[in-house]
Design a protein around this motif. Sequence first.
Motif, PDB file in Angstrom:
ATOM      1  N   ARG A 109      39.168  40.899  35.460  1.00  0.00           N
ATOM      2  CA  ARG A 109      39.042  39.899  36.526  1.00  0.00           C
ATOM      3  C   ARG A 109      40.361  39.747  37.296  1.00  0.00           C
ATOM      4  O   ARG A 109      40.365  39.701  38.526  1.00  0.00           O
ATOM      5  CB  ARG A 109      38.630  38.554  35.921  1.00  0.00           C
ATOM      6  CG  ARG A 109      38.342  37.473  36.949  1.00  0.00           C
ATOM      7  CD  ARG A 109      37.926  36.182  36.268  1.00  0.00           C
ATOM      8  NE  ARG A 109      37.527  35.164  37.227  1.00  0.00           N
ATOM      9  CZ  ARG A 109      36.317  35.056  37.735  1.00  0.00           C
ATOM     10  NH1 ARG A 109      35.360  35.898  37.379  1.00  0.00           N
ATOM     11  NH2 ARG A 109      36.038  34.107  38.613  1.00  0.00           N
ATOM     12  N   LEU A 110      41.459  39.687  36.569  1.00  0.00           N
ATOM     13  CA  LEU A 110      42.760  39.549  37.219  1.00  0.00           C
ATOM     14  C   LEU A 110      43.098  40.788  38.037  1.00  0.00           C
ATOM     15  O   LEU A 110      43.685  40.681  39.125  1.00  0.00           O
ATOM     16  CB  LEU A 110      43.845  39.296  36.174  1.00  0.00           C
ATOM     17  CG  LEU A 110      43.778  37.976  35.419  1.00  0.00           C
ATOM     18  CD1 LEU A 110      44.948  37.860  34.442  1.00  0.00           C
ATOM     19  CD2 LEU A 110      43.764  36.790  36.372  1.00  0.00           C
ATOM     20  N   ALA A 111      42.744  41.968  37.529  1.00  0.00           N
ATOM     21  CA  ALA A 111      42.986  43.191  38.291  1.00  0.00           C
ATOM     22  C   ALA A 111      42.200  43.170  39.604  1.00  0.00           C
ATOM     23  O   ALA A 111      42.726  43.531  40.666  1.00  0.00           O
ATOM     24  CB  ALA A 111      42.603  44.416  37.455  1.00  0.00           C
ATOM     25  N   GLY A 112      40.933  42.740  39.523  1.00  0.00           N
ATOM     26  CA  GLY A 112      40.131  42.632  40.737  1.00  0.00           C
ATOM     27  C   GLY A 112      40.703  41.612  41.698  1.00  0.00           C
ATOM     28  O   GLY A 112      40.757  41.841  42.915  1.00  0.00           O
ATOM     29  N   PHE A 389      31.198  41.559  38.900  1.00  0.00           N
ATOM     30  CA  PHE A 389      30.909  42.949  38.537  1.00  0.00           C
ATOM     31  C   PHE A 389      32.132  43.588  37.876  1.00  0.00           C
ATOM     32  O   PHE A 389      32.019  44.275  36.854  1.00  0.00           O
ATOM     33  CB  PHE A 389      30.492  43.734  39.778  1.00  0.00           C
ATOM     34  CG  PHE A 389      30.309  45.209  39.523  1.00  0.00           C
ATOM     35  CD1 PHE A 389      29.143  45.684  38.947  1.00  0.00           C
ATOM     36  CD2 PHE A 389      31.316  46.121  39.843  1.00  0.00           C
ATOM     37  CE1 PHE A 389      28.973  47.048  38.699  1.00  0.00           C
ATOM     38  CE2 PHE A 389      31.157  47.473  39.596  1.00  0.00           C
ATOM     39  CZ  PHE A 389      29.977  47.932  39.019  1.00  0.00           C
ATOM     40  N   LEU A 390      33.310  43.368  38.467  1.00  0.00           N
ATOM     41  CA  LEU A 390      34.530  43.924  37.899  1.00  0.00           C
ATOM     42  C   LEU A 390      34.853  43.280  36.545  1.00  0.00           C
ATOM     43  O   LEU A 390      35.367  43.937  35.644  1.00  0.00           O
ATOM     44  CB  LEU A 390      35.699  43.708  38.867  1.00  0.00           C
ATOM     45  CG  LEU A 390      35.606  44.459  40.203  1.00  0.00           C
ATOM     46  CD1 LEU A 390      36.739  44.026  41.125  1.00  0.00           C
ATOM     47  CD2 LEU A 390      35.649  45.966  39.983  1.00  0.00           C
ATOM     48  N   THR A 391      34.546  41.996  36.413  1.00  0.00           N
ATOM     49  CA  THR A 391      34.841  41.284  35.160  1.00  0.00           C
ATOM     50  C   THR A 391      33.971  41.777  34.019  1.00  0.00           C
ATOM     51  O   THR A 391      34.464  42.091  32.928  1.00  0.00           O
ATOM     52  CB  THR A 391      34.629  39.772  35.350  1.00  0.00           C
ATOM     53  OG1 THR A 391      35.499  39.297  36.387  1.00  0.00           O
ATOM     54  CG2 THR A 391      34.918  39.021  34.053  1.00  0.00           C
ATOM     55  N   TYR A 392      32.666  41.834  34.253  1.00  0.00           N
ATOM     56  CA  TYR A 392      31.721  42.190  33.186  1.00  0.00           C
ATOM     57  C   TYR A 392      31.348  43.670  33.193  1.00  0.00           C
ATOM     58  O   TYR A 392      30.653  44.140  32.294  1.00  0.00           O
ATOM     59  CB  TYR A 392      30.455  41.334  33.319  1.00  0.00           C
ATOM     60  CG  TYR A 392      30.725  39.868  33.153  1.00  0.00           C
ATOM     61  CD1 TYR A 392      30.995  39.324  31.905  1.00  0.00           C
ATOM     62  CD2 TYR A 392      30.736  39.016  34.260  1.00  0.00           C
ATOM     63  CE1 TYR A 392      31.256  37.973  31.748  1.00  0.00           C
ATOM     64  CE2 TYR A 392      30.998  37.653  34.124  1.00  0.00           C
ATOM     65  CZ  TYR A 392      31.263  37.152  32.863  1.00  0.00           C
ATOM     66  OH  TYR A 392      31.521  35.815  32.725  1.00  0.00           O
TER      67      TYR A 392
END
Length: 401
Positions: A109-112, A389-392
């Motif tokens: 999530r942080l990367a996104g 989507f990026l998190t999960y």
Amino acid sequence: MRTQETLPVTPSTRLAAARIASVDALRGFSLLGILVVNIAFLASGYRMAGLAEPAFDSSLDWVVRWLVTLFMENKFYLLFSFLFGYSFTLQVDSAKRQGRPFVPMFLRRLAGLFLLGLAHAVLLFPGDILTTYAAVGLALLILRRIGPRTAVVLAVLLTLLLALGFVLLALLAMAGLDTTGTVTDGAAEAARSDTALGGVFWQIVGEHVRKLSLIIVTRVFFQGPAVLAACLIGMAVGKLGALRDLSAHTGTLRRLQWTGFTVGLAGAFFYTLSAWHGTVHKFWGEAVDLVTAPLLAAAYAATFLRVLPYMPRIARALAAPGRMALSNYLAQSLICSLIFTGYGMALIDRVSPPLEVAIGAGIFVAQVLYSHRWLKRHRYGPVEWLLRFLTYWRRPGQPSR
């Protein structure tokens, strides 16, 4: 949420729904304040250089500048940061309930968030705060097991250390240290910025990158710790569950109002004097504002949460943009870029402060209407969908395997 339609309605579920709605509404309220502040910096190279726009010097222009600086500047991003820290605790609890490993999910999530913020800063607004949230999120991840009292103590210490840093800068300046950034240099910087921002795509992007290189030190050493302090307060409130039943904390909310609207407002006035009239050295104003702006922001939040139950229509209106705050935050910069830069009408430094505020209010009203319409057909905002989507690492709504 669609899954809630099959759940039995109980007092506890009503309370949870009200709590979530109040937090979303507070987030929407913060989004409005951020837009009113940011639009001035998006609309003028002079404001980004710390100066008033020379083309607008009427009494009304100055009244608007004073009011925005006094009541809004450096307050609403702190509210947003508080909510970031509060939401962090909700995400930790959600991962525990679902039996999911929290750390890898949150790192994705942080990367996104960092990539979105970087694109936002380069393409639309170098004053982006998403990259700061991404960095601060790492600190929250490291500190996630500390207790509420420790979180508050750390937040206070961070704030006092930052204020002390500005006091030292003020003392050095009084001792004759060259602090640079004279009015002449600032005016030349603003004129150069105006030319670039009114140009073609690559000129605009190049100017954004150049500004990022100039403000990176300020962002790392000053804004980042201030954001972290607000996030730590939010994390402490989340751990205490203080927003679950506001009626049980009426006394605390009242004390926040009294303190914020006295000490906080006095500090804001001191800061405004230093920002616009130079009657107080700017570094002294920054030092005072670092300590008192959180108090005024807390008073805003306390007042908002206390009166919200008596204004259900306003609560519903603000909750929708609050639910898709990330999409709306980015959309604000996009719309303003189309108005003020060479991406669109190129009205950079051609719009007066009162008209800027009016445009900002119009943009937010449009976002309220659009958010309500969007959420009738979709569960998440478009950028929120991408971040989930990026998190999960799967399509939101798709069952886990």
